[in-house]
Scaffold this active site. Structure first.
Site, PDB file in Angstrom:
ATOM      1  CG  ASP A 181      -1.731   1.232   1.174  1.00 43.90           C
ATOM      2  OD1 ASP A 181      -1.704   2.211   0.421  1.00 43.90           O
ATOM      3  OD2 ASP A 181      -2.770   1.102   1.863  1.00 43.90           O
ATOM      4  CG  HIS A 186      -0.432   5.628   4.894  1.00 44.42           C
ATOM      5  ND1 HIS A 186      -1.301   5.724   5.837  1.00 44.42           N
ATOM      6  CD2 HIS A 186      -1.135   5.001   3.846  1.00 44.42           C
ATOM      7  CE1 HIS A 186      -2.443   5.403   5.728  1.00 44.42           C
ATOM      8  NE2 HIS A 186      -2.457   4.839   4.538  1.00 44.42           N
ATOM      9  CB  ILE A 201      -2.190   8.774   9.580  1.00 45.26           C
ATOM     10  CG1 ILE A 201      -2.808   8.498   8.120  1.00 45.26           C
ATOM     11  CG2 ILE A 201      -2.534  10.534   9.914  1.00 45.26           C
ATOM     12  CD1 ILE A 201      -4.300   8.490   8.188  1.00 45.26           C
ATOM     13  N   GLY A 204      -4.631   1.897   8.580  1.00 40.24           N
ATOM     14  CA  GLY A 204      -5.646   1.593   9.182  1.00 40.24           C
ATOM     15  C   GLY A 204      -5.395  -0.145   9.364  1.00 40.24           C
TER      16      GLY A 204
END
Length: 282
Positions: A181, A186, A201, A204
């Site tokens: 990903d 990110h 961040i 998830g």
């Protein structure tokens, strides 16, 4: 096994972006990525129903504003130590939320040689700024799965059965990108600020992996094969380097959990894990 499972779902997240980009142009097509060819199928009825809406999403959707909302996973049998995986992707849901759209993609993963179904992932993404495409007074909503397969749970008021604390690393998001990903949210501070965050961040699914690992350690006593299904709802972002505290409540063969960012004292994730059984020590 969990790392393999999360890596499979990274492919699903790529598919979400591809579906938005290409507007579901074909009801049946092949996606070729290095080392594998994956069949993507969509029923004609679903295709004809959702094509106009997906066309609208194509013109208004900003991929920088995509957020992972929920995840549901079912495990049907243990993963072989070595095998080829065949993924079949389908559209599970699409919902107009006014200021945003919710897109749900379901991925079923098969062992290529035997044809055995290994697991199912359902990824729910929140597309900020892509809603408001319904033409009628009632917002458009489409779901193609049982309603009991949701991550919404009521957190018990009683004391948790177990609590586990784990620290993420400042480089955690950069390491997790190796699963496939590569969303710049990110890793790129500029993209993160455009999306409304002070810094990049954590993924998830990485947070979910920390929570499930806590359950495997505390409830399953290290036996990952006891995990039957996993449901998680991402409530708030996590910054790499934060400490994650996972609280667990045992109700029969279901573990209800809640994960908090210790430094901010905020709940970032909640959901449940269904087990095949319990260890004798419990």
């Amino acid at each position: 096994m969990l790392l393999m499972l999360m890596s499979l779902n990274m492919f699903t997240m790529k598919m979400v972006r591809n579906l938005s980009r290409y507007c579901l142009r074909l009801p049946l097509c092949l996606l070729v990525i290095p080392g594998r060819v994956v069949l993507i199928s969509l029923a004609w009825s679903e295709f004809c129903l959702l094509l106009p809406i997906c066309l609208c999403l194509y013109f208004i959707f900003d991929p920088r504003l995509l957020l992972h909302g929920q995840q549901y996973i079912e495990l049907y049998k243990p993963f072989p130590s070595s095998c080829h995986i065949h993924n079949k992707i389908s559209l599970a849901g699409l919902h107009d939320k006014g200021k945003a759209a919710i897109l749900e993609i379901e991925t079923k993963s098969y062992e290529k040689d035997s044809g055995d179904l290994l697991c199912m992932n359902r990824t729910t993404v929140f597309l900020r700024g892509a809603g408001g495409f319904s033409k009628s007074s009632e917002p458009f909503s489409y779901t193609n799965y049982p309603l009991n397969q949701t991550s919404a749970v009521k957190i018990p008021e009683s004391k948790p059965f177990s609590v586990f604390e784990d620290c993420t690393q400042p480089s955690q998001a950069l390491l997790y990108r190796l699963s496939g990903d590569y969303n710049a949210l990110h890793s790129d501070p500029i993209i993160a600020k455009v999306a409304g965050f002070s810094q990049p961040i954590l993924h998830g699914l990485c947070t979910l992996g920390f929570a499930v690992r806590a359950i495997i350690k505390c409830i399953c006593r290290g036996d990952q094969d006891l995990i039957k299904s996993i449901a998680g709802r991402f409530l708030l972002h996590v910054y790499p380097g934060e400490t994650l505290v996972t609280e667990m409540w045992l109700e029969g063969l279901r573990v209800i959990y809640r994960t908090k960012a210790k430094e901010r004292k905020r709940t970032v994730l909640s959901g449940y894990v269904d087990l095949r059984g319990l260890t004798s020590s419990l």
